[in-house]
Design a protein around this motif. Structure first.
Motif, PDB file in Angstrom:
ATOM      1  N   VAL A 215      -3.400 -14.102  23.245  1.00  0.00           N
ATOM      2  CA  VAL A 215      -4.192 -15.253  23.895  1.00  0.00           C
ATOM      3  C   VAL A 215      -3.013 -15.714  25.143  1.00  0.00           C
ATOM      4  CG1 VAL A 215      -5.863 -15.600  22.151  1.00  0.00           C
ATOM      5  CG2 VAL A 215      -3.622 -16.981  22.293  1.00  0.00           C
ATOM      6  N   GLY A 216      -1.914 -15.253  25.289  1.00  0.00           N
ATOM      7  CA  GLY A 216      -1.021 -15.561  26.126  1.00  0.00           C
ATOM      8  C   GLY A 216      -0.007 -16.864  25.739  1.00  0.00           C
ATOM      9  N   ALA A 217      -0.128 -16.781  24.411  1.00  0.00           N
ATOM     10  CA  ALA A 217       0.559 -18.061  23.969  1.00  0.00           C
ATOM     11  C   ALA A 217       2.318 -17.792  23.415  1.00  0.00           C
ATOM     12  CB  ALA A 217       0.278 -18.589  22.518  1.00  0.00           C
ATOM     13  N   CYS A 218       2.466 -16.442  23.280  1.00  0.00           N
ATOM     14  CA  CYS A 218       3.820 -15.853  22.783  1.00  0.00           C
ATOM     15  C   CYS A 218       4.898 -15.659  23.461  1.00  0.00           C
ATOM     16  CB  CYS A 218       3.586 -15.021  21.566  1.00  0.00           C
ATOM     17  SG  CYS A 218       3.304 -13.455  22.013  1.00  0.00           S
ATOM     18  N   GLU A 219       4.357 -14.936  24.753  1.00  0.00           N
ATOM     19  CA  GLU A 219       5.075 -14.292  25.881  1.00  0.00           C
ATOM     20  C   GLU A 219       5.833 -13.150  25.366  1.00  0.00           C
ATOM     21  OE1 GLU A 219       4.639 -15.695  28.985  1.00  0.00           O
ATOM     22  OE2 GLU A 219       4.068 -17.603  28.667  1.00  0.00           O
ATOM     23  N   VAL A 220       5.555 -12.627  24.353  1.00  0.00           N
ATOM     24  CA  VAL A 220       6.179 -11.510  23.842  1.00  0.00           C
ATOM     25  C   VAL A 220       5.907 -10.261  24.890  1.00  0.00           C
ATOM     26  CG1 VAL A 220       6.550  -9.658  22.022  1.00  0.00           C
ATOM     27  CG2 VAL A 220       6.701 -12.090  21.613  1.00  0.00           C
ATOM     28  N   ARG A 222       5.165  -9.647  27.965  1.00  0.00           N
ATOM     29  CA  ARG A 222       5.365  -9.873  29.608  1.00  0.00           C
ATOM     30  C   ARG A 222       5.690  -8.463  30.007  1.00  0.00           C
ATOM     31  NH1 ARG A 222       6.586 -14.677  32.955  1.00  0.00           N
ATOM     32  NH2 ARG A 222       5.295 -16.254  31.558  1.00  0.00           N
ATOM     33  N   GLU A 229       5.924 -11.075  36.983  1.00  0.00           N
ATOM     34  CA  GLU A 229       5.698 -10.870  35.497  1.00  0.00           C
ATOM     35  C   GLU A 229       4.262 -11.118  35.162  1.00  0.00           C
ATOM     36  OE1 GLU A 229       8.628 -12.821  32.990  1.00  0.00           O
ATOM     37  OE2 GLU A 229      10.316 -11.515  33.512  1.00  0.00           O
ATOM     38  N   ARG A 231       1.222 -11.064  31.598  1.00  0.00           N
ATOM     39  CA  ARG A 231       1.218 -10.833  30.419  1.00  0.00           C
ATOM     40  C   ARG A 231       0.206  -9.909  30.078  1.00  0.00           C
ATOM     41  NH1 ARG A 231       0.164 -17.201  29.707  1.00  0.00           N
ATOM     42  NH2 ARG A 231      -0.962 -16.684  31.465  1.00  0.00           N
TER      43      ARG A 231
ATOM     44  N   GLY B  25       6.587 -22.808  21.737  1.00  0.00           N
ATOM     45  CA  GLY B  25       6.545 -21.315  21.933  1.00  0.00           C
ATOM     46  C   GLY B  25       5.437 -20.452  21.052  1.00  0.00           C
ATOM     47  N   ALA B  26       4.673 -21.427  20.253  1.00  0.00           N
ATOM     48  CA  ALA B  26       3.528 -21.041  19.591  1.00  0.00           C
ATOM     49  C   ALA B  26       2.063 -21.072  19.892  1.00  0.00           C
ATOM     50  CB  ALA B  26       3.461 -21.513  18.202  1.00  0.00           C
ATOM     51  N   PHE B  27       1.894 -22.062  21.071  1.00  0.00           N
ATOM     52  CA  PHE B  27       0.510 -22.409  21.512  1.00  0.00           C
ATOM     53  C   PHE B  27       0.294 -22.251  23.048  1.00  0.00           C
ATOM     54  CE2 PHE B  27      -2.582 -25.778  21.522  1.00  0.00           C
ATOM     55  CZ  PHE B  27      -3.422 -25.277  20.773  1.00  0.00           C
ATOM     56  N   GLY B  28       1.351 -21.677  23.732  1.00  0.00           N
ATOM     57  CA  GLY B  28       1.269 -21.724  25.109  1.00  0.00           C
ATOM     58  C   GLY B  28       1.354 -22.950  25.757  1.00  0.00           C
ATOM     59  N   ALA B  32      -4.195 -21.658  25.691  1.00  0.00           N
ATOM     60  CA  ALA B  32      -4.278 -20.364  25.282  1.00  0.00           C
ATOM     61  C   ALA B  32      -5.435 -20.365  24.243  1.00  0.00           C
ATOM     62  CB  ALA B  32      -2.987 -19.822  24.536  1.00  0.00           C
ATOM     63  N   ALA B  57      11.417 -12.620  31.461  1.00  0.00           N
ATOM     64  CA  ALA B  57      11.480 -12.268  30.126  1.00  0.00           C
ATOM     65  C   ALA B  57      12.689 -11.505  30.148  1.00  0.00           C
ATOM     66  CB  ALA B  57      10.128 -11.421  30.055  1.00  0.00           C
ATOM     67  N   ARG B  62      11.248  -6.726  22.082  1.00  0.00           N
ATOM     68  CA  ARG B  62      11.363  -8.316  22.038  1.00  0.00           C
ATOM     69  C   ARG B  62      10.892  -8.607  20.645  1.00  0.00           C
ATOM     70  NH1 ARG B  62       8.303  -8.478  27.261  1.00  0.00           N
ATOM     71  NH2 ARG B  62       9.973  -7.907  28.800  1.00  0.00           N
ATOM     72  N   THR B  74      12.209 -13.402  23.453  1.00  0.00           N
ATOM     73  CA  THR B  74      11.381 -13.142  24.703  1.00  0.00           C
ATOM     74  C   THR B  74      12.180 -13.700  25.838  1.00  0.00           C
ATOM     75  OG1 THR B  74      10.738 -15.540  24.458  1.00  0.00           O
ATOM     76  CG2 THR B  74       9.049 -13.630  23.713  1.00  0.00           C
ATOM     77  N   PRO B  77      10.639 -16.751  28.715  1.00  0.00           N
ATOM     78  CA  PRO B  77      10.037 -16.710  30.247  1.00  0.00           C
ATOM     79  C   PRO B  77       9.173 -17.963  30.515  1.00  0.00           C
ATOM     80  CG  PRO B  77       8.789 -15.141  28.964  1.00  0.00           C
ATOM     81  CD  PRO B  77      10.020 -15.925  27.871  1.00  0.00           C
ATOM     82  N   TRP B 261      -0.212 -17.625  14.996  1.00  0.00           N
ATOM     83  CA  TRP B 261      -0.799 -16.399  15.921  1.00  0.00           C
ATOM     84  C   TRP B 261      -1.446 -15.493  14.961  1.00  0.00           C
ATOM     85  CZ3 TRP B 261       4.680 -14.966  17.702  1.00  0.00           C
ATOM     86  CH2 TRP B 261       5.088 -15.925  18.613  1.00  0.00           C
TER      87      TRP B 261
END
Lengths: 247, 289
Positions: A215-220, A222, A229, A231, B25-28, B32, B57, B62, B74, B77, B261
């Protein structure tokens, strides 16, 4: 708005070199989109549709994937459909390009246009899907790196510089790719060499990578594109192939 | 309903209705999980880490997992403070719970400027300052001082896991309004290369694991009563009972990290359980007087 749904596994069976799992799901993902399934691991697993019907979908996974441990009738909590999928509406001539082990998400598109050509590359013949599983109307081109079946070479470069993509890219109205993402810059250059003005949506590439949250929360997830960049989970996982050439 | 004050020494305070929130870092940035998590059931929203300037990033792999554990790198970023404010200030103003912006501390000057900008955004109720693991004590205190200099909202400091013993008391005495114990510890996990059997690469980054929870309780039991500021507990909390255990050890609130998550409903499940608890137990604020 993210949906949370319950999928029911109706069948799981080997389909070499993959395993297939059929799920009943009220809102299945369209081609290129995915659901995140809770299968007991540290993270949810992305499942892409490899076959679609009303309120159900089939996914193909590699052996030992946690889906293969489920029994028919199992209920699986899924998030989705998530992401941005393939857009091929109105295309009369569709080209599908994949490495064999990355092919499944393209399979729902085999009958998505009146004329479809499918190019599959594998290191060797044993990793290619059986041609009998491909609809007869699909124009099938096989490439193996050891020459054991079809053309000798790779997607980008065949023997004597003769990859089928050089003929098929000018023919196609849309091209969809499913490969290891490291291949995309070279494939984007091939598109530019063979098409004078490829439109922004002409070549679409699925970037398959870990998608921890979806959902675009973790940024892993990218991905570097020509537009900065992005997601993969919310801006992709299907991107304009040409935008992925940042070399 | 009893409000929980996360910054009793600050002129503005940071009252929250429920002692549960997502971890940085867990919730945007707050949107999100729209449609999946009702943020009105949370005490606050803690944003993805924001840096004074844009950050790209990290390159390469990662994520690595090993059973239920995962290591993530990550590179945090983000588009930088200005762009984040431009994009998310309207959302933060609309949210009905306070937003705590997690700010990656860089230099004192940048930290001070970023805090000044963030604290003037409507909806931002606090700033959580993120310190790098191994930050020298003197640098940590300088960064805290810089953050407080121009901030109009409370400053919470998230203390690195390995630095609690060295930094927690110093930061509390130096004026931090609250402390988050802790940031995820650093760890390394190998990743197998599917194409090349036997080949390994390594991911070095933040460790997320349920196994951190007993370590968190140990830290809370050692430190909460000795610190004269509220403590937010963070690390491996995966059930309402575990959240309860943190509060029983004196934590003012809990933060839920990457475990959400896999189970987004966890956040609201913990929140509703703690809300039910709060109806029967008055939470005393005397300890911070």
């Amino acid at each position: 708005m993210v949906k949370q749904q319950q999928a029911t596994l109706t069948r799981v069976y080997p389909l070499p070199p993959f395993w297939a799992a059929d799920f009943a799901l009220a809102h299945p993902p369209t081609p290129g989109k995915f659901v995140l399934a809770e299968l007991g691991g540290a993270l949810r697993e992305p499942l892409y549709p490899a076959g679609l019907a009303e309120a159900q979908f089939t996914t193909l996974v590699r052996p030992h994937h946690p889906v293969t441990q489920l029994l028919p009738g199992a209920t699986v909590d899924v998030l989705g459909p998530l992401g941005h999928g393939f857009e091929i509406e109105g295309a009369q001539r569709l080209l599908l390009v994949a490495e064999a082990l990355w092919l499944p998400p393209l399979l729902p598109l085999l009958e998505a246009a009146p004329n479809v050509a499918l190019v599959i590359e594998a290191t060797t013949r044993a990793l290619l899907p059986s041609p009998t599983r491909i609809p007869p109307a699909v124009e099938l081109h096989l490439i193996t790196q050891d020459g054991s079946a079809g053309h000798l070479g790779t997607l980008e470069q065949g023997h004597d510089n003769d990859t089928p993509l050089r003929e098929l890219l000018p023919w196609a109205e849309r091209a969809c790719f499913a490969c290891d993402p490291v291949r995309y810059p070279a494939l984007a250059r091939l598109v530019r060499e063979t098409r004078l003005h490829p439109g922004a949506d002409f070549a679409q590439a699925l970037v398959q990578m870990p998608l921890p949250c979806g959902v675009g929360a973790c940024e892993v997830c990218r991905v570097m594109t020509r537009h900065g960049e992005r997601r993969a989970c919310v801006d992709g996982p299907v991107f304009d192939l040409l935008a992925l050439d940042v070399t | 309903m009893s409000w929980i004050e996360l910054a009793p020494r600050h002129k503005m305070g940071l009252p929250i209705a429920l002692p549960v929130m997502p971890a940085a870092g867990a919730f945007g940035y707050g949107d999100a999980y729209r449609g999946l998590i009702d943020e009105t059931l949370l005490g606050a929203v803690v944003t993805h880490p924001v840096s004074p300037r844009p950050r790209h990033a990290a390159q390469g792999t990662r994520l690595a997992t090993r059973g239920p554990d995962m290591v993530i790198h990550t590179g945090w970023p983000n588009p930088g403070v200005r762009a984040v404010i431009r994009e998310y200030a309207p959302l933060w103003e609309r949210l009905t719970v306070p937003v705590i912006v997690h700010l990656l501390a860089t230099t004192p000057a940048e930290t001070s400027s970023a805090c000044a900008q963030l604290s003037r955004v409507r909806g931002v109720g606090g700033i959580e300052l993120g310190l790098r693991s191994g930050t020298a004590s003197r640098d940590a205190l300088t960064l805290l001082e810089a953050a407080e200099e121009d901030s109009e909202v409370p400053i919470i400091v998230r203390v690195p896991f390995a630095d609690v013993e060295r930094l927690a008391m110093r930061l509390a005495r130096a004026g931090a309004d609250a402390l988050t114990l802790t940031a995820p510890p650093r760890a390394i996990l190998p990743v197998a290369d599917e194409e090349e059997p036997g080949a390994l690469t390594y991911v070095r980054g933040r460790l997320y694991s349920r196994s951190l929870f007993p370590l968190l309780l140990e830290l809370l039991s050692q430190w909460v009563r000795r610190l004269n500021v509220p403590v937010l507990a963070c690390g491996g909390i995966a059930t309402p009972e575990e959240a309860r255990a943190c509060l029983a050890l004196g934590a003012a609130a809990v933060q839920i990290d990457a475990l959400l998550w896999r189970e987004p409903a966890l956040l609201t499940r913990i929140a509703t359980t703690l809300a039910a608890d709060a109806q029967t137990t008055e939470i005393s604020e005397e300890r911070y007087d």
